[in-house]
Design an enzyme around this catalytic site. Structure first.
Site, PDB file in Angstrom:
ATOM      1  N   ARG A  57      14.876   7.507  10.463  1.00  0.00           N
ATOM      2  CA  ARG A  57      15.364   6.825   9.277  1.00  0.00           C
ATOM      3  C   ARG A  57      14.401   6.951   8.097  1.00  0.00           C
ATOM      4  O   ARG A  57      14.693   6.477   7.009  1.00  0.00           O
ATOM      5  CB  ARG A  57      15.692   5.358   9.590  1.00  0.00           C
ATOM      6  CG  ARG A  57      14.550   4.486   9.968  1.00  0.00           C
ATOM      7  CD  ARG A  57      15.075   3.107  10.421  1.00  0.00           C
ATOM      8  NE  ARG A  57      14.109   2.397  11.211  1.00  0.00           N
ATOM      9  CZ  ARG A  57      13.213   1.533  10.718  1.00  0.00           C
ATOM     10  NH1 ARG A  57      13.196   1.282   9.439  1.00  0.00           N
ATOM     11  NH2 ARG A  57      12.375   0.929  11.519  1.00  0.00           N
ATOM     12  N   LYS A  71       4.728   4.827   4.993  1.00  0.00           N
ATOM     13  CA  LYS A  71       3.934   3.598   4.976  1.00  0.00           C
ATOM     14  C   LYS A  71       3.800   2.979   6.372  1.00  0.00           C
ATOM     15  O   LYS A  71       3.418   1.821   6.502  1.00  0.00           O
ATOM     16  CB  LYS A  71       4.565   2.600   4.000  1.00  0.00           C
ATOM     17  CG  LYS A  71       4.602   3.131   2.560  1.00  0.00           C
ATOM     18  CD  LYS A  71       5.285   2.167   1.624  1.00  0.00           C
ATOM     19  CE  LYS A  71       5.351   2.758   0.222  1.00  0.00           C
ATOM     20  NZ  LYS A  71       6.027   1.859  -0.737  1.00  0.00           N
ATOM     21  N   PRO A  87       0.829  -1.209   0.000  1.00  0.00           N
ATOM     22  CA  PRO A  87       0.000   0.000   0.000  1.00  0.00           C
ATOM     23  C   PRO A  87       0.860   1.255   0.000  1.00  0.00           C
ATOM     24  O   PRO A  87       1.873   1.317   0.687  1.00  0.00           O
ATOM     25  CB  PRO A  87      -0.792  -0.120   1.305  1.00  0.00           C
ATOM     26  CG  PRO A  87      -0.752  -1.555   1.668  1.00  0.00           C
ATOM     27  CD  PRO A  87       0.553  -2.078   1.150  1.00  0.00           C
ATOM     28  N   GLU A  88       0.436   2.238  -0.767  1.00  0.00           N
ATOM     29  CA  GLU A  88       1.176   3.488  -0.787  1.00  0.00           C
ATOM     30  C   GLU A  88       0.710   4.356   0.385  1.00  0.00           C
ATOM     31  O   GLU A  88      -0.272   4.034   1.064  1.00  0.00           O
ATOM     32  CB  GLU A  88       0.991   4.182  -2.138  1.00  0.00           C
ATOM     33  CG  GLU A  88       1.363   3.223  -3.275  1.00  0.00           C
ATOM     34  CD  GLU A  88       1.925   3.887  -4.509  1.00  0.00           C
ATOM     35  OE1 GLU A  88       2.301   5.068  -4.460  1.00  0.00           O
ATOM     36  OE2 GLU A  88       2.032   3.193  -5.538  1.00  0.00           O
ATOM     37  N   ARG A  92      12.503  -2.592  -9.661  1.00  0.00           N
ATOM     38  CA  ARG A  92      11.067  -2.297  -9.643  1.00  0.00           C
ATOM     39  C   ARG A  92      10.573  -2.128 -11.062  1.00  0.00           C
ATOM     40  O   ARG A  92      11.341  -1.885 -11.981  1.00  0.00           O
ATOM     41  CB  ARG A  92      10.803  -1.007  -8.850  1.00  0.00           C
ATOM     42  CG  ARG A  92      11.520  -0.941  -7.524  1.00  0.00           C
ATOM     43  CD  ARG A  92      11.038  -1.958  -6.525  1.00  0.00           C
ATOM     44  NE  ARG A  92       9.714  -1.635  -6.024  1.00  0.00           N
ATOM     45  CZ  ARG A  92       9.482  -0.753  -5.063  1.00  0.00           C
ATOM     46  NH1 ARG A  92      10.480  -0.130  -4.486  1.00  0.00           N
ATOM     47  NH2 ARG A  92       8.258  -0.488  -4.665  1.00  0.00           N
TER      48      ARG A  92
END
Ligand SMILES: [Zn+2]
Length: 323
Positions: free
Chosen positions: A144, A75, A25-26, A281
Site C-alpha cells: 500500500r 516513513k 519526520p520525512e 496541508r
C-alpha cells in the site's frame, strides 16, 4: 510572520485557516534511523521490553531473538528479526527514539519499547505504530506504499502511472504516501519550487520527462538529507555565503526556498513567498517562479507545464498522509 501557538500548529498568517505544520519526520529521518539501528544492533541477540506496558506482548515475541537487519520504507521503519518476525514502527507526530551506551538508565516517561543489545540500548516513545508483523503483513504494508526515492528498488514509472491518471494537484500527489513514500511537506514544497511548477498543476498535466527530472531531484535532495540529517534545498548560488545574507533561522534547520518563508522575498526573484492551505496541508510557493499558466496562447512554446489553467490553491481533496 509566523505565530507559533502550540506544538504542532501554527497560524496561517497570510491566508486561510489553521493548518497542522506537519512535523512528521520525512523519509530521510527514518532512513537515518534504519542505518543507525543496524550499526548498533544488527547481528546481536537483543532483549526487548515495554516499560510502559503497551507493547508487552509484542516485546515478548521479539526478546531473545537476533535482530537480523533494518530497513526504511517511506516513513515506516522495519526491524527484521530471526524467525521471520518484523518490528514495524511509524513515528507519527510525536514518536521519538533515543539511544545510548550502558549503563541502561531507568525508563523516563512513557517508553513504549526498550531494546538492549551488547553495547547499546534504544528507547521508543510516543509512536503512532509499534507492532510485530509476520511476513504477509509486511508485504501488505509495502503493497500500500508508493515508491520511495531513497530506495534502490524504487520504480519512478509506477509512481508516474498514478500521477498522470489523477487530476489532483501535483502537490497533493507528492504527499500521498501511496504514490511517493517518504516525501513530506518540506520536500514537496521545495521540489516544486525547484521544478518551477505551479503546485496546483493537475497530475494529468505532468509530462514523463518532467516527472523524471522531478524524481531525480527529489532523490538527490533526500539522499543529501540522509547524509546531513537536515534538509537543504538551495542551489549553491542561493546559499547564505553566495548571497551574503544571514543563515536561515527555523527549527527545521536547513536552507530552503519557500517552506515556512511566507512573505519573505523569493531567493531567486524577490517576490514575497505565498502561503495557503492546499489538500489540508501548508503550501508555500513563489507566484512568479511557479506561475500558473494562464491560457494556451500565452504558454511558452515549450511549456514545462500544462497550458490549462490550474486555478488558485484552494480546498482540494485531502492528501493521504499515512496509508
Ligand atoms: Zn521567485
Amino acid at each position: 510572520m509566523t505565530a507559533v501557538t502550540a506544538p504542532g500548529f501554527e497560524m496561517s498568517g497570510r491566508s486561510g485557516p489553521w493548518v497542522a505544520w506537519d512535523p512528521v519526520p520525512e523519509g530521510h529521518t527514518i532512513h537515518r534511523l534504519a542505518v543507525r539501528h543496524r550499526e548498533l544492533f544488527a547481528g546481536q541477540v537483543v532483549e526487548v521490553e515495554s516499560p510502559q506496558g503497551r507493547f508487552t506482548a509484542g516485546a515478548a515475541l521479539l526478546s531473545g531473538r537476533v535482530l537480523a537487519d533494518t530497513e526504511a520504507y517511506g516513513k515506516h521503519l522495519l526491524h527484521h528479526f530471526a524467525g521471520e518476525l518484523t518490528l514495524h514502527v511509524h513515528l507519527g507526530l510525536y514518536g521519538k527514539f533515543t539511544d545510548g551506551e550502558p549503563p541502561v538508565p531507568a525508563p523516563v516517561g512513557l517508553v513504549r519499547m526498550r531494546m538492549v543489545g551488547e553495547r547499546h540500548w534504544l528507547d521508543l516513545r510516543g509512536p503512532t505504530a509499534c507492532e510485530v508483523l509476520e511476513p504477509g503483513a509486511v508485504a501488505a504494508l509495502r503493497a500500500r506504499l508508493g515508491q520511495d526515492p531513497l530506495r534502490d528498488d524504487a520504480e519512478p514509472l509506477i509512481a508516474y502511472a498514478k500521477i498522470v491518471r489523477s487530476r489532483k494537484p501535483v502537490f497533493a500527489l507528492l504527499l500521498d504516501q501511496s504514490v511517493v513514500a517518504g516525501c513530506g511537506l518540506i520536500y514537496a514544497n521545495e521540489v516544486l519550487f525547484r521544478a518551477g511548477l505551479a503546485p496546483t498543476t493537475p497530475g494529468t498535466a505532468i509530462g514523463l520527462a518532467q516527472w523524471q527530472e522531478m524524481w531525480e531531484d527529489l532523490r538527490a535532495l533526500m539522499k543529501e538529507g540522509v547524509a546531513r540529517g537536515r534538509i537543504d534545498t538551495v542551489h549553491t548560488a542561493h546559499t547564505p555565503e553566495a548571497m551574503q545574507r544571514a543563515p536561515r533561522v527555523d527549527r527545521h534547520g536547513g536552507e530552503v526556498y519557500v517552506y515556512r518563508r511566507p512573505a519573505q522575498p523569493c531567493l531567486v526573484c524577490g517576490t514575497p513567498i505565498d502561503r495557503g492551505p492546499l489538500a489540508g496541508r501548508n503550501l508555500y510557493w513563489c507566484s512568479k517562479c511557479q506561475a500558473v499558466p494562464t491560457a494556451p496562447r500565452t504558454a511558452r512554446p515549450r511549456a514545462r507545464t500544462a497550458p490549462k489553467p490550474a486555478g488558485r490553491p484552494a480546498a482540494a481533496g485531502r492528501a493521504r498522509n499515512s496509508p
